[in-house]
Write a protein that holds these residues in place. Structure first.
Motif, mmCIF file in Angstrom:
data_model
loop_
_atom_site.group_PDB
_atom_site.id
_atom_site.type_symbol
_atom_site.label_atom_id
_atom_site.label_comp_id
_atom_site.label_asym_id
_atom_site.label_seq_id
_atom_site.Cartn_x
_atom_site.Cartn_y
_atom_site.Cartn_z
ATOM 1 N N GLU A 662 46.140 27.648 34.256
ATOM 2 C CA GLU A 662 46.059 29.155 34.989
ATOM 3 C C GLU A 662 44.894 29.193 35.638
ATOM 4 N N LYS A 663 43.801 28.982 35.011
ATOM 5 C CA LYS A 663 42.412 29.262 35.738
ATOM 6 C C LYS A 663 42.353 28.624 36.791
ATOM 7 N N SER A 664 42.943 27.497 37.320
ATOM 8 C CA SER A 664 42.893 27.137 38.535
ATOM 9 C C SER A 664 43.142 27.954 39.454
ATOM 10 N N ASP A 665 44.579 28.612 39.282
ATOM 11 C CA ASP A 665 44.964 29.743 40.311
ATOM 12 C C ASP A 665 44.192 30.700 40.284
ATOM 13 N N VAL A 666 43.479 31.148 39.110
ATOM 14 C CA VAL A 666 42.468 32.316 39.166
ATOM 15 C C VAL A 666 41.352 32.011 40.223
ATOM 16 N N PHE A 667 40.833 30.716 40.121
ATOM 17 C CA PHE A 667 39.855 30.759 40.842
ATOM 18 C C PHE A 667 40.366 30.666 42.449
ATOM 19 N N SER A 668 41.376 30.277 42.816
ATOM 20 C CA SER A 668 41.973 30.347 44.154
ATOM 21 C C SER A 668 42.163 31.774 44.662
ATOM 22 N N PHE A 669 42.488 32.781 43.631
ATOM 23 C CA PHE A 669 42.769 34.055 43.984
ATOM 24 C C PHE A 669 41.452 34.550 43.983
ATOM 25 N N GLY A 670 40.375 34.334 43.373
ATOM 26 C CA GLY A 670 39.013 34.959 43.523
ATOM 27 C C GLY A 670 38.461 34.522 44.845
ATOM 28 N N VAL A 671 38.788 33.217 45.367
ATOM 29 C CA VAL A 671 38.527 33.054 46.702
ATOM 30 C C VAL A 671 39.161 34.035 47.707
ATOM 31 N N LEU A 672 40.424 34.121 47.640
ATOM 32 C CA LEU A 672 41.277 34.643 48.330
ATOM 33 C C LEU A 672 40.639 36.324 48.375
ATOM 34 N N LEU A 673 40.525 36.803 47.393
ATOM 35 C CA LEU A 673 39.988 38.243 47.280
ATOM 36 C C LEU A 673 38.834 38.436 47.821
ATOM 37 N N LEU A 674 37.902 37.572 47.950
ATOM 38 C CA LEU A 674 36.592 37.654 48.856
ATOM 39 C C LEU A 674 36.921 37.516 50.118
ATOM 40 N N GLU A 675 37.859 36.676 50.658
ATOM 41 C CA GLU A 675 38.189 36.400 51.988
ATOM 42 C C GLU A 675 38.653 38.021 52.708
ATOM 43 N N ILE A 676 39.769 38.291 51.605
ATOM 44 C CA ILE A 676 40.261 39.551 52.089
ATOM 45 C C ILE A 676 39.234 40.790 52.258
ATOM 46 N N ILE A 677 38.210 40.840 51.529
ATOM 47 C CA ILE A 677 37.255 41.775 51.637
ATOM 48 C C ILE A 677 36.543 41.362 52.900
ATOM 49 N N SER A 678 35.918 40.373 53.089
ATOM 50 C CA SER A 678 34.915 39.927 53.938
ATOM 51 C C SER A 678 35.789 39.884 55.507
ATOM 52 N N GLY A 679 36.980 39.074 55.485
ATOM 53 C CA GLY A 679 37.725 38.782 56.584
ATOM 54 C C GLY A 679 36.983 37.566 57.143
ATOM 55 N N ARG A 680 36.584 36.657 56.174
ATOM 56 C CA ARG A 680 35.989 35.458 56.639
ATOM 57 C C ARG A 680 36.351 34.392 55.738
ATOM 58 N N LYS A 681 36.525 33.123 56.380
ATOM 59 C CA LYS A 681 36.915 31.791 55.633
ATOM 60 C C LYS A 681 35.875 31.527 54.637
ATOM 61 N N ASN A 682 36.100 31.155 53.438
ATOM 62 C CA ASN A 682 35.336 30.580 52.482
ATOM 63 C C ASN A 682 34.496 29.120 53.124
ATOM 64 N N ILE A 711 31.178 43.089 53.370
ATOM 65 C CA ILE A 711 32.596 43.755 53.755
ATOM 66 C C ILE A 711 32.796 43.805 55.095
ATOM 67 N N ASP A 712 33.949 43.538 55.428
ATOM 68 C CA ASP A 712 34.624 43.625 56.839
ATOM 69 C C ASP A 712 34.119 45.133 57.219
ATOM 70 N N PRO A 713 33.356 44.906 58.590
ATOM 71 C CA PRO A 713 32.941 46.526 59.017
ATOM 72 C C PRO A 713 34.112 47.285 59.268
ATOM 73 N N ARG A 714 35.391 46.556 59.687
ATOM 74 C CA ARG A 714 36.524 47.562 59.902
ATOM 75 C C ARG A 714 37.173 48.343 58.903
ATOM 76 N N ILE A 715 36.888 47.748 57.636
ATOM 77 C CA ILE A 715 37.252 48.499 56.484
ATOM 78 C C ILE A 715 36.427 49.344 55.801
ATOM 79 N N TYR A 716 35.127 49.190 56.081
ATOM 80 C CA TYR A 716 34.134 50.051 55.231
ATOM 81 C C TYR A 716 34.066 51.522 55.489
#
Length: 800
Positions: A662-682, A711-716
């Motif tokens: 399960e923690k493998s998916d949790v890691f992927s979710f964390g990467v995805l969460l930071l990508e959504i916040i920043s608007g940038r690819k890991n 943070i993506d300046p468009r959402i801050y």
């Protein structure tokens, strides 16, 4: 005019009302606006009607007479006409109606600007009867009307292209370039255009036409969904485009375009030539014909076309005293019928054979075709603008001399003998080769048998929650898997958009014969996802298992995948923070369901932005379970020697040791969460030389207590600072190097919903370097590729 007042209804220009450049008139439904606008990169001013924004102008009044100053005025003149005046009060445009005294103008909900007699309510003038470059919904486009292209995207004056209906014999839509044919649709048969393969499918099925053969016709869109807008637009380069307004992206989705290849250009191969965009060269002469000019043909200049090799019977009979053998017909399958077809009720034939008899009796008839709705179509002049289609089209029968037909028969027999001898030798050699390879293939054959048994078991189980579709139904829904409906291509195979007869849209994922992993993925996905039901998981509607076909059928996601928004500078603006947080929360709910709440405990193993689909309300749905694994009740971790997944989302213990949980998916979710916040690819983060990934950059900002650059300046917005900071904190907790330090999804969900207020401090995230990944164990033919076996999955939708 000096005594006029600026008081008016929202959708009406009443007498003595002045509309100046910064004022507008809106339709009652708020969808259309009338006003002055200036095209991008232009200082000229025009009166126009636009849909939703000035970038979507659908009609222009003073196309060739722009205002050059900001003093333009729209008003009702003393003679009752709607006029545009310049700064010197000179009329630059007028409705020019002779009998208009007591009148007013109104912008209707359809986008139609009308001049109304205030006494009788009758329409004295309509913009729908004077179209610009756009055909709007329910706007009747008659044979005496034309669309005219703009000169460029910033100049609405008359361009070089026009579009209209040609009703002489068989009604067609034509595009002309400076009064010369440039493109044509082929005859209209009452339901679709015979020269546009897609028109019988969902691409153009909203067209309707009214009129009598050989007389006046009206073409128009008829669409039941009044909230959506369809348009047919003539572009400045001569392309007709059917577009649908996407209310979620506030952009036009292009559904069809008239010119997809060079073969769509009128008369590309000249008289008696045929064009095939898949051939090289694209032009060839019809059978029984040869190039009119060999030298030009060799230079790939085909405009002079082809000429007949052998004269027809009537011509031969003139030159010889004895009667010659009768002509016959050669069948040309799936083509765009030539121009100048003659079709009328008097030509109606009961079938193709009857049509052939009629053509033979007419000495000037050189070809015929038969359509159930149009009846018999014949050609008495040069065959021009023929195109070969892979699907669709109509069969064309070309009149040839008997000697040409006899030669064609001999040419068909001769190639049979030699290949038969070669084939016999080849089969003997192949048999010996297969005998030598038999032992090597034994293991592979057993695996295929195992796959077939599993597929057979699926058929027998016929889970009530999973539908089994006939291949024929899916072929019809996708217009025989037309390339125009193709959404993407993955390791499993191509994905197509389809529509059932009841209007339900679907995504059809068809197994490629060259995909070994695809069969495993197909079985895995059917066995797992068919048992899952959750609002944040993509829904598998069913599958098709017929002979060598394995097909998955999903619900169609209108807004494609998440990566199409968060990594696209033009699309990022449509995801504000509230919408992004809703997406984050929805993904977390979906993962929690997979890990804890479903009947089956599932590890996804390929969670990434392209595998998150967005429905019409931008709600996220996790897709692509081809690499997912099922865990038993007491199982918490498993090991594999074959690493699959996508670089940048794989957890360190999985990449280096093959351990997943399960923690493998949790890691992927964390990467995805930071990508959504920043608007940038890991994986494409190069802003900081010391931070090879987005995770490293986020960690550096976190320990320095300054996450704003992340943070993506468009959402801050300072209002959301605490929420974004909390999500960043959660993301860093999910990507910690040791699996035991990462939270489970139940805890993540509680953190997102503020049920857990005091979050533990994160430790340094895992830095997965390319050197580490390149030595990961991969016992497969793709070991040199550290990525998913399905780099482009069903979620990777692309615009057509």
């Amino acid at each position: 005019l000096e005594d006029s007042i600026v008081v008016r209804g929202l959708d009406t220009v009443a007498p003595s009302v002045l509309i100046q450049e910064r004022e507008t008139v809106s339709s009652n439904n708020g969808m259309f606006t009338l006003g002055f606008f200036r095209p991008r990169n232009s200082t000229n001013c025009y009166l126009g009607i636009w849909f939703m924004s000035e970038s979507s102008v659908v009609w222009v009044a003073n196309k060739n007479d722009p205002l050059t100053d900001p003093s333009g005025i729209l008003t009702i003149s003393g003679n009752g006409n709607l006029v545009v005046l310049n700064g010197q009060k000179q009329v630059v445009w007028s409705t020019n109606v002779s009998m208009a005294s007591n009148s007013s103008a109104q912008l209707l909900d359809s986008g139609n600007l009308v001049l109304i007699d205030r006494t009788t309510g009758a329409f004295l003038w309509q913009s729908f009867q004077h179209p610009d470059n756009t055909l709007l919904q329910n706007m009747k486009f008659s044979t005496n009307m034309q669309l005219t292209s703009w000169k460029s995207t910033s100049d609405p004056s008359y361009g070089g292209f026009s579009c209209g209906l040609k009703p002489l014999n068989a009604t067609e839509v034509f595009v002309w370039k400076e009064n010369h044919p440039y493109w044509r649709s082929g005859p209209w048969n009452g339901t679709h255009f015979l020269g546009v393969p897609q028109s019988s499918s969902m691409s153009l099925n909203e067209f309707q036409m009214q009129g009598e053969l050989g007389g006046s016709f009206d073409l128009y869109f008829h669409y039941t969904d009044k909230s959506a807008l369809l348009t047919l637009k003539l572009g400045h380069k001569g392309k007709l485009k059917k577009q649908r307004w996407n209310s979620h992206t506030n952009l036009w989705d292009r559904e069809w375009v008239s010119e997809n290849s060079v073969c769509d250009i009128y008369g590309k191969c000249g008289p008696f030539g045929i064009c095939n965009s898949l051939s090289s060269p694209i032009c060839s002469c019809l059978r029984g014909f040869e190039p009119n000019n060999e030298e030009e043909w060799g230079r790939q200049n085909w405009t002079s076309g082809c000429v007949r090799r052998e004269a027809l019977q009537q011509e031969r009979d003139k030159n010889f005293s004895q009667a010659s053998k009768p002509d016959g017909f050669l069948k040309l399958e799936r083509v765009k019928l030539p121009d100048h077809a003659e079709a009328s009720p008097s030509n109606f034939a009961k079938d193709s054979a009857d049509c052939q008899t009629r053509c033979l009796k007419n000495s000037s008839c050189i070809a015929y075709a038969y359509d159930k709705s149009l009846g018999c179509m014949v050609w008495n002049a040069d065959l021009l603008d023929i195109q070969s289609f892979s699907v669709g089209g109509v069969d064309l029968f070309i009149r040839l001399a008997y000697s040409e037909l006899d030669k064609a028969r001999r040419n068909m027999v001769t190639p049979i003998i030699i290949p038969t001898l070669i084939g016999t030798i080849f089969i003997m050699a192949l048999g010996y080769f297969l005998w030598k390879m038999r032992s090597k293939q034994k293991g592979k054959t057993q695996m295929q048998i195992h796959d077939k048994r599993r597929i057979s078991n699926l058929k027998q189980a016929h889970n009530q929650e999973l539908s089994f579709f006939y291949f024929r139904k899916l072929a019809i829904a996708t217009n025989n898997f037309d390339l125009a409906n193709k959404l993407g291509q993955g390791g499993f195979g191509p994905v197509y958009k389809g529509k059932f007869e009841d209007g339900q849209e679907i995504a059809v994922k068809r197994l490629s014969r060259s995909s070994r992993q695809g069969i495993e993925e197909f079985i895995n996905e059917v066995e797992l996802i068919s048992n899952l039901q959750h609002r944040n998981l993509v829904r598998l509607l069913g599958c098709c298992i017929e002979e060598d076909e394995e097909i998955l059928v999903y619900e169609y996601m209108t807004n494609k995948s998440l990566d199409a928004y968060i990594f696209d500078p033009l699309q990022q603006k449509y995801l504000d923070w509230r919408r992004r947080f809703n997406i984050i929360e929805g993904i977390a709910r979906g993962l929690l369901y997979l890990h804890r709440d479903s009947r089956l405990r599932i590890i996804h193993r390929d969670l990434k932005a392209s595998n998150i689909l967005l429905d019409e309300e931008m709600n996220p749905k996790i897709s692509d379970f081809g690499m997912a694994k099922l865990f038993g009740g007491g199982q918490n971790q498993a090991n594999t020697e074959r690493i699959v997944g996508t670089y940048g989302y794989i957890s360190p213990e999985y990449a280096t040791e093959g351990l997943y949980s399960e923690k493998s998916d949790v890691f992927s979710f964390g990467v995805l969460l930071l990508e959504i916040i920043s608007g940038r690819k890991n994986t494409s983060f190069y802003e900081d030389a010391e931070s090879l990934t987005l995770l490293g950059f986020a960690w550096k900002l976190w320990i320095n207590a300054n996450v704003i650059p992340l943070i993506d300046p468009r959402i801050y917005d300072p209002i959301f600072h605490e929420d974004i900071l909390k999500c960043t904190h959660i993301g860093l907790l999910c990507v910690q190097e040791l699996a035991k330090d990462r939270p489970i999804m139940a805890s993540v969900m509680s953190m997102l919903q503020s049920e857990i207020v005091d979050l533990p401090p994160p430790s340094q995230p895992a830095f997965i370097l390319r050197q580490t990944m390149s030595h990961a164990t991969e016992q497969s033919p793709r070991s040199n590729e550290l990525c998913s076996i399905n780099k482009v999955t069903i979620s990777n939708f692309e615009g057509r």
